[in-house]
Design a protein around this motif. Structure first.
Motif, PDB file in Angstrom:
ATOM      1  N   GLN A 243       0.699  -1.325   0.044  1.00 55.87           N
ATOM      2  CA  GLN A 243       0.073   0.064  -0.129  1.00 55.87           C
ATOM      3  C   GLN A 243       0.873   1.268  -0.137  1.00 55.87           C
ATOM      4  OE1 GLN A 243      -3.209  -0.381   2.745  1.00 55.87           O
ATOM      5  NE2 GLN A 243      -2.696  -2.399   3.170  1.00 55.87           N
ATOM      6  N   GLU A 262       1.612  -8.915  -5.352  1.00 60.29           N
ATOM      7  CA  GLU A 262       0.465  -8.002  -5.122  1.00 60.29           C
ATOM      8  C   GLU A 262       0.770  -6.454  -5.373  1.00 60.29           C
ATOM      9  OE1 GLU A 262      -2.661  -9.249  -3.393  1.00 60.29           O
ATOM     10  OE2 GLU A 262      -1.672 -11.069  -4.392  1.00 60.29           O
ATOM     11  N   GLU A 265       0.026  -5.642  -9.203  1.00 56.76           N
ATOM     12  CA  GLU A 265      -1.390  -5.545  -9.774  1.00 56.76           C
ATOM     13  C   GLU A 265      -1.720  -4.119  -9.425  1.00 56.76           C
ATOM     14  OE1 GLU A 265      -3.642  -8.475  -8.420  1.00 56.76           O
ATOM     15  OE2 GLU A 265      -2.510 -10.186  -9.111  1.00 56.76           O
ATOM     16  N   LEU A 266      -1.022  -3.360  -8.361  1.00 56.70           N
ATOM     17  CA  LEU A 266      -1.473  -1.791  -8.001  1.00 56.70           C
ATOM     18  C   LEU A 266      -0.635  -0.745  -8.737  1.00 56.70           C
ATOM     19  CD1 LEU A 266      -2.234  -2.541  -4.133  1.00 56.70           C
ATOM     20  CD2 LEU A 266      -3.965  -2.538  -6.186  1.00 56.70           C
TER      21      LEU A 266
END
Length: 434
Positions: A243, A262, A265-266
């Motif tokens: 994040q 992960e 993908e962001l």
């Protein structure tokens, strides 16, 4: 009612006494550390190989010491368990393990046929006080400890040294594993960097250096790190990195791979580095505890878990890296997406150019800068005390804001994490391992 209760209790006692343990195998393993569909397949396979029936009772733990306490103090009759390297050492030293029986009759010996020579050599180095760990345990999964970093804010050069964790440029964006053993083992390599370069001490020797002076040196180093740390974490650091709430994370290779995938993908680019001063590797392995009652089925279980097709399934399910050096395993995890690297140390002398993920399978040149941790023995208490002094109350304004954001985000993130799990299994090392 009293008569009924007494009758039921007596019936339960008699049932326990009449339990045929030759037909029961009690397995104690980490949570989420196996493809559970292989369990009933083992039962069928065992009957095919031996002509005997067996029922697996499968239980899980999250902390090494929980498992060890049940066996050491409670004399629990688990037949096969999966502790970490330093616990294997401790169990060997305390005579809590039975030697493995590798005589499987007409059944192939998958253990010795497929175990990586690198893993075998590392188990040779375990301190069993005269006992060789390879006679009492078989490697299951392994990995490294390094630096996960955000490439947008941290350069490759900055991440190439353990000093990145005390770089004021990344204040309040640094997360460190809440693991005294892992952190100390990396930073003693940094603190003693000059002595290593001058040949006064080796990295392997440093893993047994726990004198008051050594502990004080690492504690002094950590005093510079502490004001910059946003959080000491067991499992949430990778989420913060995904994040972009963190830029630097001292973590494990499994967590690193999961976070990298992960984050991609962001649109966030995370990388994983093995610092130039050196780093440690870790291992988990199957053992048969002293109080086991079905050692035959336990040996066959370990053999079955070493069969290449079962290895591949367990790796695909858990995301960890197997200790198996079988060519079938190498082929299963070869990926042309990656540049060729030298994995001759792990698979075979011919495997000098294998296209594999270097975070999971480090290149030979990197592994030559590695060492392995050992049990601290009687010095454990001193190191834990040092760790408690270092951490203290490290909360700052950012920490409280982060906690608030984390609580708000956890539900949403859990949703996406579950969705991601359907697409790809988590690849991380157990947070409670230490």
């Amino acid at each position: 009612m009293k008569i009924i209760l007494i009758t039921l209790a007596a019936a339960a006692l008699l049932a326990g006494c009449s339990e045929d343990r030759s037909q029961i195998l009690k397995v104690y393993n980490w949570s989420d550390y196996i493809d559970e569909e292989v369990i009933p397949e083992f039962e069928e396979w065992y009957e095919q190989q031996t002509g005997e029936k067996v029922k697996v009772i499968y239980q899980t733990f999250d902390i090494n010491e929980t498992m060890l306490s049940k066996i050491e103090k409670g004399h629990e009759d688990y037949d096969v368990v999966c502790p970490s390297d330093y616990i294997i050492e401790r169990m060997l030293q305390n005579d809590l393990l039975l030697p493995l029986n590798r005589d499987f009759g007409s059944t192939p010996n998958y253990i010795d046929e497929n175990l990586s020579p690198y893993i075998r050599a590392c188990f040779d180095k375990m301190d069993g006080k005269g006992k060789n760990a390879n006679d009492y345990s078989v490697g299951y999964m392994w990995g490294t400890t390094g630096i996960l970093y955000n490439a947008k804010y941290v350069t490759d050069e900055e991440a190439s040294t353990w000093d990145v964790v005390k770089n004021p440029k990344f204040a309040d964006r640094i997360f460190i594993k809440d693991s005294a053993r892992d952190v100390y083992s990396q930073l003693i390599l940094k603190v003693k960097e000059q002595e290593i370069a001058e040949g006064k001490v080796t990295m392997d020797q440093l893993m047994n250096f726990t004198s008051d002076a050594d502990i004080a040196a690492v504690e002094e180093y950590m005093k510079e790190v502490k004001p910059l740390v946003a959080g000491w974490e067991a499992d949430f650091g990778k989420d913060q990195m995904v994040q972009e709430l963190g830029y630097v994370n001292l973590t494990w290779s499994g967590d690193g791979v999961w976070a990298i995938e992960e984050a991609a993908e962001l649109g966030v680019e995370l990388r994983y580095a093995l610092p130039k001063e050196g780093f440690t590797v870790w291992f988990d392995g199957w053992v048969i505890p002293k109080y086991a009652q079905n050692t035959k089925a336990a040996s066959y279980w370990i053999n079955f878990m070493s069969r290449p097709d079962i290895v591949v399934r367990n790796v695909e399910e858990t995301g960890y890296v197997s200790a198996s050096g079988a060519q079938e395993v190498r082929d299963a995890f070869t990926d042309e997406e990656y540049e060729p690297i030298d994995l001759s140390y792990f698979f075979s002398p011919a495997d000098t150019a294998v296209c594999a993920n270097p975070v999971l399978y480090p290149d030979k040149a990197d592994i030559e800068r590695s060492t392995q941790e050992h049990d601290w023995g009687e010095n454990t208490a001193k190191l834990i005390e040092m760790w408690s002094r270092v951490k203290g109350d490290n909360a700052n304004a950012f920490t409280y804001i982060l906690i608030g954001l984390f609580v708000v985000a956890v539900a949403a993130f859990a949703f996406f994490a579950n969705a991601a799990k359907a697409r790809r299994k988590k690849s991380r090392r157990k947070g409670g391992r230490k």
